[in-house]
Design a protein around this motif. Structure first.
Motif, PDB file in Angstrom:
ATOM      1  N   VAL A  20      28.735  44.255  55.087  1.00 49.15           N
ATOM      2  CA  VAL A  20      28.363  43.025  54.382  1.00 49.15           C
ATOM      3  C   VAL A  20      27.459  43.376  53.209  1.00 49.15           C
ATOM      4  CG1 VAL A  20      26.983  40.901  54.566  1.00 49.15           C
ATOM      5  CG2 VAL A  20      28.686  41.452  56.302  1.00 49.15           C
ATOM      6  N   TYR A  21      26.513  44.278  53.430  1.00 50.73           N
ATOM      7  CA  TYR A  21      25.625  44.716  52.350  1.00 50.73           C
ATOM      8  C   TYR A  21      26.431  45.357  51.223  1.00 50.73           C
ATOM      9  CZ  TYR A  21      22.163  47.323  49.732  1.00 50.73           C
ATOM     10  OH  TYR A  21      21.397  47.821  48.714  1.00 50.73           O
ATOM     11  N   LYS A  22      27.338  46.274  51.575  1.00 52.53           N
ATOM     12  CA  LYS A  22      28.143  46.960  50.566  1.00 52.53           C
ATOM     13  C   LYS A  22      29.020  45.981  49.794  1.00 52.53           C
ATOM     14  CE  LYS A  22      27.850  51.386  50.353  1.00 52.53           C
ATOM     15  NZ  LYS A  22      27.348  52.006  49.170  1.00 52.53           N
ATOM     16  N   THR A  26      26.439  45.388  46.365  1.00 50.79           N
ATOM     17  CA  THR A  26      26.782  46.515  45.520  1.00 50.79           C
ATOM     18  C   THR A  26      27.378  45.970  44.237  1.00 50.79           C
ATOM     19  OG1 THR A  26      27.243  47.874  47.446  1.00 50.79           O
ATOM     20  CG2 THR A  26      28.171  48.610  45.365  1.00 50.79           C
ATOM     21  N   ASN A  27      26.885  46.444  43.122  1.00 56.99           N
ATOM     22  CA  ASN A  27      27.446  45.998  41.855  1.00 56.99           C
ATOM     23  C   ASN A  27      28.779  46.702  41.617  1.00 56.99           C
ATOM     24  OD1 ASN A  27      25.217  44.431  41.438  1.00 56.99           O
ATOM     25  ND2 ASN A  27      24.176  45.937  40.205  1.00 56.99           N
ATOM     26  N   HIS A  28      29.693  45.969  41.060  1.00 60.38           N
ATOM     27  CA  HIS A  28      31.018  46.489  40.745  1.00 60.38           C
ATOM     28  C   HIS A  28      31.200  46.424  39.239  1.00 60.38           C
ATOM     29  CE1 HIS A  28      32.129  46.336  44.989  1.00 60.38           C
ATOM     30  NE2 HIS A  28      31.472  45.199  45.025  1.00 60.38           N
ATOM     31  N   TYR A  29      31.881  47.409  38.704  1.00 56.82           N
ATOM     32  CA  TYR A  29      32.058  47.497  37.262  1.00 56.82           C
ATOM     33  C   TYR A  29      33.522  47.684  36.909  1.00 56.82           C
ATOM     34  CZ  TYR A  29      27.076  48.475  37.406  1.00 56.82           C
ATOM     35  OH  TYR A  29      25.733  48.399  37.636  1.00 56.82           O
ATOM     36  N   ASP A  48      30.224  52.999  40.364  1.00 55.30           N
ATOM     37  CA  ASP A  48      29.406  53.916  39.561  1.00 55.30           C
ATOM     38  C   ASP A  48      30.283  54.458  38.431  1.00 55.30           C
ATOM     39  OD1 ASP A  48      27.806  55.876  38.469  1.00 55.30           O
ATOM     40  OD2 ASP A  48      27.355  56.865  40.373  1.00 55.30           O
ATOM     41  N   TYR A  49      30.285  53.771  37.308  1.00 57.69           N
ATOM     42  CA  TYR A  49      31.209  54.120  36.230  1.00 57.69           C
ATOM     43  C   TYR A  49      30.846  55.431  35.530  1.00 57.69           C
ATOM     44  CZ  TYR A  49      27.782  51.734  33.217  1.00 57.69           C
ATOM     45  OH  TYR A  49      26.640  51.343  32.575  1.00 57.69           O
ATOM     46  N   ILE A  50      29.590  55.850  35.577  1.00 55.03           N
ATOM     47  CA  ILE A  50      29.201  57.133  34.982  1.00 55.03           C
ATOM     48  C   ILE A  50      29.804  58.291  35.786  1.00 55.03           C
ATOM     49  CG2 ILE A  50      27.270  58.636  34.371  1.00 55.03           C
ATOM     50  CD1 ILE A  50      27.451  56.117  32.630  1.00 55.03           C
ATOM     51  N   MET A  51      29.681  58.212  37.104  1.00 56.71           N
ATOM     52  CA  MET A  51      30.262  59.238  37.962  1.00 56.71           C
ATOM     53  C   MET A  51      31.789  59.250  37.810  1.00 56.71           C
ATOM     54  SD  MET A  51      30.377  59.544  42.106  1.00 56.71           S
ATOM     55  CE  MET A  51      31.508  58.178  42.159  1.00 56.71           C
ATOM     56  N   ARG A  52      32.368  58.077  37.691  1.00 54.81           N
ATOM     57  CA  ARG A  52      33.828  57.969  37.549  1.00 54.81           C
ATOM     58  C   ARG A  52      34.292  58.608  36.237  1.00 54.81           C
ATOM     59  NH1 ARG A  52      38.170  58.474  39.913  1.00 54.81           N
ATOM     60  NH2 ARG A  52      39.756  56.890  39.676  1.00 54.81           N
ATOM     61  N   LEU A  53      33.532  58.432  35.165  1.00 52.04           N
ATOM     62  CA  LEU A  53      33.861  59.070  33.893  1.00 52.04           C
ATOM     63  C   LEU A  53      33.854  60.592  34.045  1.00 52.04           C
ATOM     64  CD1 LEU A  53      34.363  59.007  30.816  1.00 52.04           C
ATOM     65  CD2 LEU A  53      31.878  58.956  30.538  1.00 52.04           C
ATOM     66  N   SER A  80      31.500  40.772  42.470  1.00 51.65           N
ATOM     67  CA  SER A  80      32.325  40.836  43.673  1.00 51.65           C
ATOM     68  C   SER A  80      33.553  41.683  43.396  1.00 51.65           C
ATOM     69  CB  SER A  80      32.739  39.441  44.144  1.00 51.65           C
ATOM     70  OG  SER A  80      33.746  38.920  43.305  1.00 51.65           O
ATOM     71  N   LYS A  81      34.092  42.254  44.446  1.00 54.00           N
ATOM     72  CA  LYS A  81      35.287  43.073  44.315  1.00 54.00           C
ATOM     73  C   LYS A  81      36.461  42.238  43.824  1.00 54.00           C
ATOM     74  CE  LYS A  81      35.909  47.209  46.954  1.00 54.00           C
ATOM     75  NZ  LYS A  81      36.171  47.811  48.225  1.00 54.00           N
ATOM     76  N   LYS A  82      36.528  41.014  44.275  1.00 56.74           N
ATOM     77  CA  LYS A  82      37.628  40.128  43.867  1.00 56.74           C
ATOM     78  C   LYS A  82      37.601  39.905  42.361  1.00 56.74           C
ATOM     79  CE  LYS A  82      39.754  35.696  44.835  1.00 56.74           C
ATOM     80  NZ  LYS A  82      39.720  34.477  45.630  1.00 56.74           N
ATOM     81  N   GLU A  83      36.405  39.622  41.814  1.00 57.85           N
ATOM     82  CA  GLU A  83      36.276  39.439  40.364  1.00 57.85           C
ATOM     83  C   GLU A  83      36.710  40.692  39.610  1.00 57.85           C
ATOM     84  OE1 GLU A  83      32.649  36.695  39.039  1.00 57.85           O
ATOM     85  OE2 GLU A  83      32.031  38.381  40.305  1.00 57.85           O
ATOM     86  N   VAL A  84      36.335  41.847  40.131  1.00 52.72           N
ATOM     87  CA  VAL A  84      36.660  43.114  39.484  1.00 52.72           C
ATOM     88  C   VAL A  84      38.168  43.330  39.453  1.00 52.72           C
ATOM     89  CG1 VAL A  84      36.482  45.613  39.724  1.00 52.72           C
ATOM     90  CG2 VAL A  84      34.462  44.218  39.944  1.00 52.72           C
ATOM     91  N   PHE A  85      38.837  43.091  40.574  1.00 51.31           N
ATOM     92  CA  PHE A  85      40.288  43.281  40.620  1.00 51.31           C
ATOM     93  C   PHE A  85      41.004  42.344  39.653  1.00 51.31           C
ATOM     94  CE2 PHE A  85      39.705  44.974  45.109  1.00 51.31           C
ATOM     95  CZ  PHE A  85      39.916  46.288  44.725  1.00 51.31           C
TER      96      PHE A  85
END
Length: 111
Positions: A20-22, A26-29, A48-53, A80-85
């Motif tokens: 639930v915490y995750k 957790t911020n999603h980008y 973590d978009y920096i690590m992903r880059l 939210s993950k839904k917004e990101v997708f």
């Protein structure tokens, strides 16, 4: 041998609290990276978009492996993950003109 916690209900509650915490804290980008050598944009999402880059530039992803180096040109924080997708799917359908306009907007964390 299977590990069975001595207090399975307590362990389950801790595990549920972690997820639930995750999920909610957790911020999603959504991010867009640009390949200078191939003149192509790649759209994706991460927590973590920096690590992903770095992963893209190290060749650890299939699509972007031989197309680098990559430069981060856009990142937007969503909650939210839904917004990101939904946002990622929408971005993948957009034309270059829209992306160039989007890079100049206030939602872009990369300035």
């Amino acid at each position: 041998m299977v590990f069975v916690p001595s207090r399975p209900l307590k362990a389950l509650k801790k595990l549920r609290a972690f997820f639930v915490y995750k999920l909610f804290y957790t911020n999603h980008y959504v991010y867009i990276i640009y390949s200078i050598s191939n003149d192509v944009y790649y759209k994706g999402y991460s927590t973590d978009y920096i690590m992903r880059l770095e992963q893209h530039n190290q060749g650890k992803t299939t699509y972007t492996k031989n197309k680098g180096p990559w430069k981060l040109v856009y990142a937007e924080e969503l909650y939210s993950k839904k917004e990101v997708f939904i946002k990622e799917k929408m971005l993948k359908r957009q034309h270059r003109q829209y992306l160039l306009w989007l890079f100049k907007q206030k939602t872009n964390l990369i300035k």
